[in-house]
Design a protein around this motif. Sequence first.
Motif, PDB file in Angstrom:
ATOM      1  N   GLN A   1      63.590 -52.071  98.557  1.00 54.23           N
ATOM      2  CA  GLN A   1      65.091 -51.971  99.193  1.00 54.23           C
ATOM      3  C   GLN A   1      65.540 -53.624  99.051  1.00 54.23           C
ATOM      4  O   GLN A   1      64.679 -54.447  99.091  1.00 54.23           O
ATOM      5  N   PHE A   2      66.888 -53.714  99.396  1.00 52.54           N
ATOM      6  CA  PHE A   2      67.431 -54.854  99.100  1.00 52.54           C
ATOM      7  C   PHE A   2      66.898 -56.064 100.231  1.00 52.54           C
ATOM      8  O   PHE A   2      66.554 -57.051  99.835  1.00 52.54           O
TER       9      PHE A   2
ATOM     10  N   PHE B   1      64.644 -55.272  93.284  1.00 50.23           N
ATOM     11  CA  PHE B   1      65.470 -54.436  93.930  1.00 50.23           C
ATOM     12  C   PHE B   1      65.573 -53.030  92.948  1.00 50.23           C
ATOM     13  O   PHE B   1      65.803 -53.108  91.814  1.00 50.23           O
ATOM     14  N   GLU B   2      65.382 -52.065  93.672  1.00 54.98           N
ATOM     15  CA  GLU B   2      65.657 -50.778  93.279  1.00 54.98           C
ATOM     16  C   GLU B   2      64.416 -50.276  92.399  1.00 54.98           C
ATOM     17  O   GLU B   2      64.642 -49.049  91.840  1.00 54.98           O
TER      18      GLU B   2
ATOM     19  N   MET C   1      67.769 -61.458  97.650  1.00 49.52           N
ATOM     20  CA  MET C   1      68.102 -61.720  96.228  1.00 49.52           C
ATOM     21  C   MET C   1      69.347 -62.426  96.040  1.00 49.52           C
ATOM     22  O   MET C   1      69.644 -63.029  94.798  1.00 49.52           O
TER      23      MET C   1
ATOM     24  N   HIS D   1      73.079 -48.374 100.002  1.00 47.10           N
ATOM     25  CA  HIS D   1      72.602 -48.667  98.567  1.00 47.10           C
ATOM     26  C   HIS D   1      72.376 -47.338  98.019  1.00 47.10           C
ATOM     27  O   HIS D   1      72.371 -47.055  96.617  1.00 47.10           O
TER      28      HIS D   1
ATOM     29  N   SER E   1      75.633 -49.973  91.698  1.00 52.86           N
ATOM     30  CA  SER E   1      74.298 -50.984  92.648  1.00 52.86           C
ATOM     31  C   SER E   1      75.002 -51.885  93.175  1.00 52.86           C
ATOM     32  O   SER E   1      76.144 -52.423  92.881  1.00 52.86           O
ATOM     33  N   VAL E   2      74.615 -52.303  94.397  1.00 53.46           N
ATOM     34  CA  VAL E   2      75.168 -53.417  95.185  1.00 53.46           C
ATOM     35  C   VAL E   2      75.186 -54.722  94.534  1.00 53.46           C
ATOM     36  O   VAL E   2      75.834 -55.731  94.910  1.00 53.46           O
ATOM     37  N   MET E   3      74.113 -54.761  93.725  1.00 51.51           N
ATOM     38  CA  MET E   3      74.110 -56.036  92.887  1.00 51.51           C
ATOM     39  C   MET E   3      74.269 -55.487  91.087  1.00 51.51           C
ATOM     40  O   MET E   3      73.224 -55.013  90.768  1.00 51.51           O
TER      41      MET E   3
END
Lengths: 137, 137, 137, 137
Positions: free
Chosen positions: A12-13, A72-73, C18, D36, D45-47
Amino acid sequence: MATDFSILRRVQFSETDMAGIMHFANYFRMMEEVEHAFFRSVGLSVMMQHEGMHVGWPRVSATCEYFGPVRFEDELELKLRVIRVGEKSLNFEVDFLLAGKRVALGKITSVCCTLEGTGMRSIPIPPALREKLAGPQ
Amino acid sequence: MATDFSILRRVQFSETDMAGIMHFANYFRMMEEVEHAFFRSVGLSVMMQHEGMHVGWPRVSATCEYFGPVRFEDELELKLRVIRVGEKSLNFEVDFLLAGKRVALGKITSVCCTLEGTGMRSIPIPPALREKLAGPQ
Amino acid sequence: MATDFSILRRVQFSETDMAGIMHFANYFRMMEEVEHAFFRSVGLSVMMQHEGMHVGWPRVSATCEYFGPVRFEDELELKLRVIRVGEKSLNFEVDFLLAGKRVALGKITSVCCTLEGTGMRSIPIPPALREKLAGPQ
Amino acid sequence: MATDFSILRRVQFSETDMAGIMHFANYFRMMEEVEHAFFRSVGLSVMMQHEGMHVGWPRVSATCEYFGPVRFEDELELKLRVIRVGEKSLNFEVDFLLAGKRVALGKITSVCCTLEGTGMRSIPIPPALREKLAGPQ
């Protein structure tokens, strides 16, 4: 001992840090998540009433070796192996696998305790629990 | 190596769990807090520019042994000892002291890396950093 | 109500994400840290025995507005203002100040409860606690 | 706007506190998890890189109302509703459902930003992203 138990877990973020990778302390939370999922899979909980006692599993030691970053992810496979069910203690390892490759290895030793108010006291692992944790012999 | 560095750190409510004690993963965050305070105390940061490189310290391994529970509002002394400044790696231990008594012992090995975009590469610890981390000889 | 209480709090590495900034959920932990420090400053704890009851303060609502990012090693001033001590509830705000400039504003409403086993029940704030929370009139 | 998106999420041990319930700050991490997952469900994606920009979504505000406690091993349904896709901002709500009953309600407002080094700058939400976030009209 042949127990082998896996869950998939996405990074997770909030588990990343400013270096862009999962923070090293979060691996310990993940080890615990697969541990608890394993307990549930054999009909137990890490916090349970058993024969009138409130049984918990405080840690004696926890270790993680890191072989490469996760991000992330990323979807990790967390693979738990029970190494030893001692008289009072439980020993397990967790492989962190990313696309089938080991990126970290965790080890935890817990001790079976009764929790009474704010105190805790180690006890021999009750046979009914031992049997489920040790799996088919 | 004689480096010895301490901070006081109170256990926060959000660091406890339903067993009424500090969650075992939070010890790793505390180890890092005293590590980073130590870096600051010698004029460094764990995330810094040095001679045009972005230098960080990802972990190779982290361990904690737990000798007794700590609870909400306990004030811990976190005492860091640099064990070894290797060619590329840094080794330190953290004593968790409650009222002068050791309640946990943590160990971390980090490796000096340059961070470039999403990649990281280990490098020999730059002499200027090494000198500060190793302390007076 | 004139209560105004501050602590300094450095942003830790594990609190960043991040994106290179403090993760938005960590502001809520910080609000709680200054709240609990405020309780201690007036001789209370958020988890305490009072006249035979186990008194706690579960949240009814929590809000944060973010005006700008904060980063690793930033030293924040967390400034708590008690807004209202109601019959059963406590209302406070927290300013997040970086170099004297407000970077976030948090608000929390808690309710005074007795905790009994796994249950909780709201109660009128005991007069002895109310007096300390409300401060000099 | 009709977007409605759900995930199931079990409360983990490390998310509880000494009051025996999920700590109030962890609801914010859960809101983000379903957000997310929603982004991924529509191919975002959020990033992410988008037309040469590094696009992220820092928060402007976050709120949670708590209607009742949740506990270790509870399985929550996290139900996200996009409320508004503004010119630069995204507004969504998350219902926390336990056995079909709402136990909490979260609200987040984020703003679309380009991230450049350590800076961030708000931008109009790119049409390709807007379309996916807003869902079928």
